[in-house]
Design an enzyme around this catalytic site. Structure first.
Site, short mmCIF file in Angstrom:
data_model
loop_
_atom_site.label_atom_id
_atom_site.label_comp_id
_atom_site.label_asym_id
_atom_site.label_seq_id
_atom_site.Cartn_x
_atom_site.Cartn_y
_atom_site.Cartn_z
N PHE A 126 17.49 45.31 -72.93
CA PHE A 126 17.65 46.22 -71.88
C PHE A 126 17.77 45.38 -70.85
CE2 PHE A 126 15.95 48.48 -68.46
CZ PHE A 126 16.34 49.72 -68.68
N ASP A 197 8.45 41.84 -74.57
CA ASP A 197 8.49 42.96 -73.88
C ASP A 197 8.07 44.28 -74.49
OD1 ASP A 197 9.44 45.48 -72.47
OD2 ASP A 197 11.11 44.57 -71.43
N TYR A 222 5.16 54.27 -68.29
CA TYR A 222 5.60 55.74 -68.21
C TYR A 222 6.37 56.21 -69.46
CZ TYR A 222 9.78 53.03 -66.68
OH TYR A 222 10.88 52.14 -66.82
N LYS A 223 6.44 55.33 -70.52
CA LYS A 223 6.92 56.01 -71.81
C LYS A 223 5.86 56.36 -72.65
CE LYS A 223 10.58 52.44 -71.44
NZ LYS A 223 11.94 53.21 -71.13
N ARG A 370 20.20 59.49 -78.55
CA ARG A 370 18.80 58.92 -78.79
C ARG A 370 17.66 59.85 -78.62
NH1 ARG A 370 16.12 54.18 -74.89
NH2 ARG A 370 15.97 56.01 -73.56
#
Ligand SMILES: Cc1ncc(COP(=O)(O)O)c(C=O)c1O
Length: 411
Positions: A126, A197, A222-223, A370
């Site tokens: 990422f 991560d 927030y995921k 995705r």
């Protein structure tokens, strides 16, 4: 595995996690397959935030730091997250953003390995992970070298110069899972530390940081933790490292006695030393709700359903749209996080056409569509219906509509 809708509905009836869907606000007609990017809104968050604003802030004012327990909220939320990632309560704290936590931990890790200057990571991580490391290198100059190597060369790249291995456990684009225990052991064998991560892991797959011997970790709130847009992130530091770990952002909230207001910095004894400034209470209050819901769910049931949803989607898409998409995710569910990614040159427009029908996934350049399967609120029938919409869009060619070609600022 069944392929008709009635069989999917039967799976939903038998789903041990079925009751959790009602804890979330998901509008009728929406199939939400983007919880890997922004988790859905828990119903309890609405009430909790209203209460924090009206009663804790409005009535209590500054007293809220004590009367409402705001001052220990980063630790409390951290302890909840610890239970999801195989850590002890005093090894995790909720703070800052994932990017900022990466900066703090990567910089602190270098100082734990004096004489070593290499950070090993992989390309295509990422972007923020790579950008933050580039910033650390620019700041520290000759004291840092980045060694960015393809995944199959990571082990050879670890040597006596390596201070740190930084990897994302579940790849954001493909969902591929790195073997945390094996790669951490390899890093340790070279004398290096391992920083993970967990942005696409926490709340999605089984994570056991302590069993893996991990040193440091960060992740998003927030995921899959459903903390809301821009929710505070978390960081983990194994207890054995905490006394030596020094945050480069030596703010007053990481001080041993912040309210003594002394002139000289002295780090707090434990994980609190990794705090920087005043904690964002509204964001933490929302995150606490999301983490609390996730902590009530059986971890094994979450993982089993996540794998089953992904398998079902791959099978349905490949059977109904043969030869049209390239599977970018591992086919083996054990090697895949809670998402499935397909490649198609017109992926952007196809995703826009899906979103127009209420099937919300996302697109990652250059060609990836995705689909995330948050097991607490995605049903088997949702997966069935999403695949049916995709087939319809491909058969009818509606994705070619001009409206689906224009790109927005956030994709
Ligand atoms: C692996 C990974 N790390 C970090 C982030 C985001 O970091 P931040 O919350 O600081 O923007 C993401 C966001 O999708 C991610 O996928």
């Amino acid at each position: 595995m069944p392929l008709d809708r009635a069989a999917c509905a039967a799976l939903d009836r038998d789903d041990p996690l079925a009751e959790f869907r009602d804890a979330f606000e998901i509008a009728d007609g929406v199939i939400y397959l983007d919880g890997n990017s922004l988790g859905a809104l828990p119903k309890a968050t609405r009430q909790r935030l209203a209460d924090v604003v009206a009663r804790e802030w409005g009535d209590e004012l500054i007293r809220g730091w004590n009367t409402a327990g705001w001052i220990t909220l980063p630790q409390r939320v951290g302890a909840g997250i610890a239970s999801l990632i195989g850590a002890e309560a005093d090894e995790v704290i909720a703070a800052d953003s994932t990017s900022v936590n990466l900066f703090k931990l990567a910089t602190a890790a270098l100082a734990l390995r004096p004489g070593r200057r290499v950070i090993v990571t992989e390309p295509g991580n990422f972007p923020t992970d790579l950008y933050i490391l580039q910033g650390v290198r620019d700041l520290l100059g000759d004291r840092v070298e980045l060694r960015v190597v393809e995944p199959d060369r990571i082990e050879q790249a670890l040597d006596a110069d390596t201070a740190l291995l930084l990897l994302t456990q579940v790849h954001y684009k493909t969902g591929r899972i790195h073997d945390m225990a094996r790669l951490t052991a390899k890093a340790h064998a070279a004398g290096a530390l391992a920083l993970w991560d967990l942005s696409h892991s926490a709340g999605a797959i089984d994570v056991d940081l302590n069993a893996a011997g991990a040193d440091l970790a960060v992740g998003c709130g927030y995921k899959y933790l459903n903390g809301g847009p821009g929710a505070p992130a978390f960081l983990y530091a194994a207890r054995r490292h905490q006394a030596q770990l020094r945050s480069p952002l030596s703010g007053w909230m990481g001080h041993a006695a912040p309210f003594a207001f002394g002139d000289d910095y002295a780090p707090a004894p434990g994980i609190e030393r990794m705090l920087c400034g005043t904690p964002p209470i509204l964001g933490l209050a929302a995150l606490e709700i999301g983490v609390g819901i996730m902590a009530r769910a059986d971890r094994h049931a979450v993982r089993a359903k996540s794998m089953a949803l992904g398998d079902l989607f791959i099978r349905l898409v490949e059977e109904s749209c043969p030869g049209q998409f390239i599977l970018h995710s591992p086919r083996d569910a054990q090697a895949r996080g809670s998402q499935v990614s397909f490649g198609h040159p017109e992926g952007y427009a196809i995703m826009q056409a899906l979103i127009a029908r209420g099937v919300i996934g996302d697109f990652r350049a250059p060609d990836v569509i995705r689909f995330g399967f948050a097991p607490l609120y995605v049903r088997y029938v949702d997966v069935y219906d999403a695949a049916a919409h995709l087939k319809d869009i491909m058969d009818s060619g509606t994705w070619q509509d001009a409206a689906y070609q224009t790109r927005g600022a956030v994709t």
